[in-house]
Each structure stands twice: as C-alpha cells, then as structure tokens.
Scaffold this active site. Sequence first.
Site, PDB file in Angstrom:
ATOM      1  N   PRO A 145       0.848  -1.196   0.000  1.00  0.00           N
ATOM      2  CA  PRO A 145       0.000   0.000   0.000  1.00  0.00           C
ATOM      3  C   PRO A 145       0.884   1.248   0.000  1.00  0.00           C
ATOM      4  CG  PRO A 145      -0.354  -1.320   2.000  1.00  0.00           C
ATOM      5  CD  PRO A 145       0.709  -1.989   1.201  1.00  0.00           C
ATOM      6  N   HIS A 146       0.506   2.225  -0.799  1.00  0.00           N
ATOM      7  CA  HIS A 146       1.304   3.445  -0.889  1.00  0.00           C
ATOM      8  C   HIS A 146       0.417   4.621  -1.244  1.00  0.00           C
ATOM      9  CE1 HIS A 146       1.192   1.514  -4.847  1.00  0.00           C
ATOM     10  NE2 HIS A 146       1.217   2.738  -5.354  1.00  0.00           N
ATOM     11  N   ALA A 147       0.870   5.819  -0.861  1.00  0.00           N
ATOM     12  CA  ALA A 147       0.098   7.030  -1.134  1.00  0.00           C
ATOM     13  C   ALA A 147       0.999   8.251  -1.026  1.00  0.00           C
ATOM     14  CB  ALA A 147      -1.056   7.154  -0.137  1.00  0.00           C
TER      15      ALA A 147
END
Length: 154
Positions: free
Chosen positions: A66-68
């Site tokens: 997960p990345h943002a």
Amino acid sequence: MTLETILPPERTLFGVPGGSKKRVLEFFSTFIAQNTPSLDSQEVFSRLIGRERLGSTGIGNGVAIPHARSPHCKAPIAGFLKLAEPVDFDAIDGEPVDLVFVLLVPEEADDAHLALLAQVAGVMNDGETRTVLRRSESQRELHERLIEAIRRQG
C-alpha cells in the site's frame, strides 16, 4: 534515498493483528500518525484507501505494498508489517496477504516515489526473502532480515 534509510527498526512491526485490509490500513495510519506529528491518521488512511480503490496493491505471493502521497509528508516514510494472520487484500493472485510494506511519500515526489516502489517490489518479489521474513520470530529479527534483503537487492 534508499529503503534502508526510511525504514527504522521501530517501523518494522511483528505480529500485527489483521482482520481485514481496512483494519490493517487503519492500524498503520494510526501508528504512523502517532510517530509523525505532521501526519493525521484519518488523512493517511483516506489516501491509502483511495489508492486501493484504484486497484489493489496486493502484488501476489502474500505481499501487499500500500502506498500514497501526502501533502503533510515531508520525506518518504516506510513501514513494514508482518501480520499475525493473513488477510484478504484483493491481491492479483487471490492469495491472502501477511507481509505488508507501506510507503508514504510527499505530494511532489514523482521519481523518488517510483524508485522506492521499484525497490520494494524487487525485494518482495524474491521468494527466499519472503520465506526468511515469514520465519522471523521477533521484531528485531524481522527488521535485520529485511535490511539484509534490501542491501542484497541494492
């Protein structure tokens, strides 16, 4: 900028309770906001969930990345979670996820963001690395083995 420099031992978490993808992302968002004053847990969570809506970050073999981007993130931040029990992450291979590598980057970090994601994918795509991480029995051992894998890959 390397993964090793943005993943301190205290952000390598062992035996994290899973439950669901949403719970794992909520857990990380709360954890990272408690340790990074400029970040708000709700904002981090909504950005991570927003990214998941575009397509699961479950890359297969029990791994999710997960990345943002966050306007409140001053420099890239990484976290690694070894879940106590695998969770459904809508991964591309349909397998549940137990190794979660989270990456938060500043809003404008285009090249750095992509380079870090490529590093994470390279490390986590190695079957031997995944096996060694899953066999780790403490937070310290998990971090040491992850850093060794990052160094080998680099």
